[in-house]
Scaffold this motif. Structure first.
Motif, mmCIF file in Angstrom:
data_model
loop_
_atom_site.group_PDB
_atom_site.id
_atom_site.type_symbol
_atom_site.label_atom_id
_atom_site.label_comp_id
_atom_site.label_asym_id
_atom_site.label_seq_id
_atom_site.Cartn_x
_atom_site.Cartn_y
_atom_site.Cartn_z
ATOM 1 N N ALA A 66 0.836 -1.207 0.000
ATOM 2 C CA ALA A 66 0.000 0.000 0.000
ATOM 3 C C ALA A 66 0.868 1.253 0.000
ATOM 4 C CB ALA A 66 -0.924 -0.012 1.212
ATOM 5 N N LEU A 67 1.961 1.220 0.754
ATOM 6 C CA LEU A 67 2.871 2.365 0.788
ATOM 7 C C LEU A 67 3.534 2.571 -0.567
ATOM 8 C CD1 LEU A 67 3.996 4.404 2.879
ATOM 9 C CD2 LEU A 67 5.919 2.852 3.162
ATOM 10 N N ALA A 68 3.904 1.479 -1.239
ATOM 11 C CA ALA A 68 4.526 1.587 -2.557
ATOM 12 C C ALA A 68 3.542 2.122 -3.591
ATOM 13 C CB ALA A 68 5.067 0.230 -2.997
ATOM 14 N N ARG A 69 2.273 1.781 -3.448
ATOM 15 C CA ARG A 69 1.271 2.340 -4.375
ATOM 16 C C ARG A 69 1.088 3.827 -4.146
ATOM 17 N NH1 ARG A 69 -3.558 -2.086 -4.138
ATOM 18 N NH2 ARG A 69 -2.533 -3.671 -5.406
ATOM 19 N N ARG A 70 1.144 4.230 -2.888
ATOM 20 C CA ARG A 70 0.931 5.648 -2.577
ATOM 21 C C ARG A 70 2.136 6.496 -2.983
ATOM 22 N NH1 ARG A 70 -1.292 8.054 3.100
ATOM 23 N NH2 ARG A 70 -1.346 10.201 2.421
ATOM 24 N N TYR A 71 3.344 5.940 -2.781
ATOM 25 C CA TYR A 71 4.572 6.657 -3.117
ATOM 26 C C TYR A 71 5.351 5.826 -4.140
ATOM 27 C CZ TYR A 71 3.362 9.085 1.182
ATOM 28 O OH TYR A 71 2.705 9.772 2.149
ATOM 29 N N PRO A 72 5.173 6.093 -5.432
ATOM 30 C CA PRO A 72 5.773 5.253 -6.470
ATOM 31 C C PRO A 72 7.304 5.260 -6.478
ATOM 32 C CG PRO A 72 4.347 6.940 -7.428
ATOM 33 C CD PRO A 72 4.322 7.120 -5.965
ATOM 34 N N PHE A 73 7.933 6.281 -5.945
ATOM 35 C CA PHE A 73 9.398 6.290 -5.964
ATOM 36 C C PHE A 73 9.962 5.179 -5.081
ATOM 37 C CE2 PHE A 73 8.312 9.109 -2.478
ATOM 38 C CZ PHE A 73 9.200 8.737 -1.475
#
Length: 121
Positions: A66-73
């Motif tokens: 979920a964190l990777a989806r929110r922050y793509p970098f």
């Protein structure tokens, strides 16, 4: 009632100060011991990563997704690390594939247990 002499007054004050100092030393020793226990690696993990401390690794993985989806970098940085050359990248890819396979297997097993098939007629 007779007033105590200044020497007795002074002796009582000195004893009160010694008692207060002893209490403060004991309190300081307890606080230092408590700080030492809270800085143990096990307790740091419990405080900073409560999902990992409870042994709920899959929940922690999904939070990471979920964190990777929110922050793509974040996902691009992780993919750059994984796609690098060398033995470490192969191990990371293998570990990631194994983790993904395990999660898929768990989801499949849970769905089979939650949804029993009706008996055939």
């Amino acid at each position: 009632m007779a007033r105590p002499s200044p020497a007795v007054d002074r002796a009582v004050r000195i004893e009160l100060l010694r008692a207060r100092a002893a209490l403060e030393r004991e309190s300081l020793a307890q606080d230092i011991a408590s700080a030492g226990r809270s800085l143990e690696p096990r307790n740091l993990v419990k405080r900073w990563l409560p999902g990992l401390a409870r042994g709920n690794l899959s929940n922690l993985v999904w939070q990471g997704v979920a964190l990777a989806r929110r922050y793509p970098f974040i996902s691009s940085t992780v993919s750059a690390l994984i796609m690098g050359r060398g033995k470490r990248s192969r191990l990371l890819r293998l570990g990631g594939g194994a983790l993904l396979g395990w999660q898929v297997f768990k989801a499949w097993r849970d769905s089979r247990q939650a949804d029993p098939t009706p008996p055939a007629r």
